[in-house]
Write a protein that holds these residues in place. Sequence first.
Motif, PDB file in Angstrom:
ATOM      1  N   ALA A 189      32.778  24.584 -67.498  1.00  0.00           N
ATOM      2  CA  ALA A 189      32.198  25.880 -68.204  1.00  0.00           C
ATOM      3  C   ALA A 189      31.375  26.581 -66.711  1.00  0.00           C
ATOM      4  N   LEU A 190      30.540  25.560 -66.425  1.00  0.00           N
ATOM      5  CA  LEU A 190      29.815  26.001 -65.298  1.00  0.00           C
ATOM      6  C   LEU A 190      30.312  26.167 -64.055  1.00  0.00           C
ATOM      7  N   ARG A 191      31.523  25.665 -63.696  1.00  0.00           N
ATOM      8  CA  ARG A 191      31.998  26.175 -62.560  1.00  0.00           C
ATOM      9  C   ARG A 191      32.815  27.326 -62.636  1.00  0.00           C
ATOM     10  N   GLU A 192      33.270  27.437 -63.813  1.00  0.00           N
ATOM     11  CA  GLU A 192      34.131  28.876 -63.932  1.00  0.00           C
ATOM     12  C   GLU A 192      33.185  29.943 -63.842  1.00  0.00           C
ATOM     13  N   ALA A 193      32.054  29.665 -64.357  1.00  0.00           N
ATOM     14  CA  ALA A 193      31.171  31.005 -64.166  1.00  0.00           C
ATOM     15  C   ALA A 193      30.585  31.165 -62.798  1.00  0.00           C
ATOM     16  N   SER A 194      30.660  29.942 -62.173  1.00  0.00           N
ATOM     17  CA  SER A 194      30.184  29.991 -60.641  1.00  0.00           C
ATOM     18  C   SER A 194      31.509  30.825 -59.990  1.00  0.00           C
ATOM     19  N   LEU A 195      32.648  30.296 -60.334  1.00  0.00           N
ATOM     20  CA  LEU A 195      33.993  31.194 -59.488  1.00  0.00           C
ATOM     21  C   LEU A 195      33.827  32.464 -59.915  1.00  0.00           C
ATOM     22  N   THR A 196      33.453  33.213 -61.176  1.00  0.00           N
ATOM     23  CA  THR A 196      33.426  34.414 -61.378  1.00  0.00           C
ATOM     24  C   THR A 196      32.426  35.036 -60.700  1.00  0.00           C
ATOM     25  N   LEU A 197      31.386  34.542 -60.480  1.00  0.00           N
ATOM     26  CA  LEU A 197      29.978  35.156 -59.729  1.00  0.00           C
ATOM     27  C   LEU A 197      30.651  35.084 -58.198  1.00  0.00           C
ATOM     28  N   THR A 198      31.299  34.022 -57.755  1.00  0.00           N
ATOM     29  CA  THR A 198      31.723  34.002 -56.253  1.00  0.00           C
ATOM     30  C   THR A 198      32.644  35.212 -55.958  1.00  0.00           C
ATOM     31  N   GLN A 424      26.481  20.855 -57.082  1.00  0.00           N
ATOM     32  CA  GLN A 424      27.080  20.726 -58.556  1.00  0.00           C
ATOM     33  C   GLN A 424      28.079  19.324 -58.257  1.00  0.00           C
ATOM     34  N   ARG A 425      28.861  19.343 -57.421  1.00  0.00           N
ATOM     35  CA  ARG A 425      29.735  18.195 -57.240  1.00  0.00           C
ATOM     36  C   ARG A 425      29.203  16.893 -57.212  1.00  0.00           C
ATOM     37  N   SER A 426      28.025  16.729 -56.428  1.00  0.00           N
ATOM     38  CA  SER A 426      27.223  15.484 -56.408  1.00  0.00           C
ATOM     39  C   SER A 426      26.669  14.987 -57.762  1.00  0.00           C
ATOM     40  N   LEU A 427      26.180  15.948 -58.424  1.00  0.00           N
ATOM     41  CA  LEU A 427      25.437  15.712 -59.814  1.00  0.00           C
ATOM     42  C   LEU A 427      26.514  15.408 -60.809  1.00  0.00           C
TER      43      LEU A 427
END
Length: 465
Positions: A189-198, A424-427
């Motif tokens: 969910a977090l990465r999809e939101a980041s993808l939309t913003l990107t 994000q990936r490292s976390l």
Amino acid sequence: MKTAAISLLTLALAGCSLAPAYERPAAPIPTAYDTPAEDGQAAMPQDWRAYFGDPVLQAWIAAALANNRDLRVTALRIQEARALYGVQQADRLPAIDGSGEFSRGRSVEPGQAGLPVANRYRAAVGITAFELDFFGRVKSLSDAALSRYLASEEAHRAASLSLVAETATAVFNQRSIAEQLRLTESTIALREASLTLTQRRYDAGLETAIGLRTAQMLVETSRATHAELSREYRQAVHALGLLAGDFSLPAGTDGVLLENQTLTPLAAGLPSALLSRRPDLRQAENTLLAANADIGAARAAFFPSVQLTTDIGTTAGSFSDLFGSGTGNWVFAPKLTLPIFNAGRNNANLSLAETRKHIAVAQYEGSIQRAFREVADALSARDTLRIQIDAQRKVRDADRDRQRLAERRYDRGVANYLEMLEAQRSLFDSEQEYIRLQQRRLVNAVELYKALGGWETQPEADTGS
């Protein structure tokens, strides 16, 4: 005659034994573990429920002990060994049989013709070929059967202990996967939101193609991880169903975090305590006792054997006269058998019995050494896991701070988008590793519990019928 028979029978039942005097082999292990027990650790609990206090975990273990088919087989093996011991024990006492006979016929005598047809009635009780156990052959065989029966009971207890440990490990594995699934879902969910913003920033010319592709790659990577974990979760549920012997039991996620799951700390005690606590070691010693008794039976084969046959009855020409005066008869027939030549069979059997005892000694000593290693490994892993988990917790906390800082720097335009995505990936990786280490901590506690011999009050054999 009666006095002589009674005396022979008494000697037979109290016959000597040619089995070697049993001495428990010295334990080939150190007198202490490398890792000493710590303050605040408890002794072995009286029941597995006192160690596994979680109600859901207790329900799974109880179902496994009641329904697992492999455990049911070991319980039936106890009944099999008990029956074999009963058969062997019965050979130590004479079997008294009763018989009744009737015959009708005509005898033919040379020089005589027209002999009448005659009836013959007979009733008798007697002992047939009862071995007088002067040299303890039958007693040794009975002792061996008893030891094998006791070994089968210990095998069942060892199987029960292993099943408890396997079930607890399977539950912790399922919870670990469920926790990783929840982490992966929130990450998606977090990465999809980041993808939309990107994507919006890219369409506005504020983001590079590299940043957009990286965001897409992270989303798809998390989805692939989620699919893999979903497969592993279903397989973990199936594994629990097999252990519990019931695939219809619900195995939903209960939301218990492994970080908050604790088990009672255990004190290892002295290595010598394993000999009395671990059922597999008691099983190995009973197997050794059986091999020791087999030597006595093999030695007794070199000596004469005496078999006793007796028969007391009455015979008459008509049924009404069967128990009349003067119809009684008896037979007392002891038989002595002395081995003279058997092509080395007795020597070979004795050599075989002695070799099997040496094998049993080696297996017993090997079982002790493996038990010592299992405890030592579990203790060593417990200490290093504590350090590793503490370090990984700091790594996870540092990654959380790093992600917050990266997002703040990105919002202010100080850092590029790749820096935030890397945070994000490292976390995600550090949180997954932390969950796996928590699972390993709990599995290690189960391994130590099993290595130390489990609960002190052992369960009764249950066939599940």
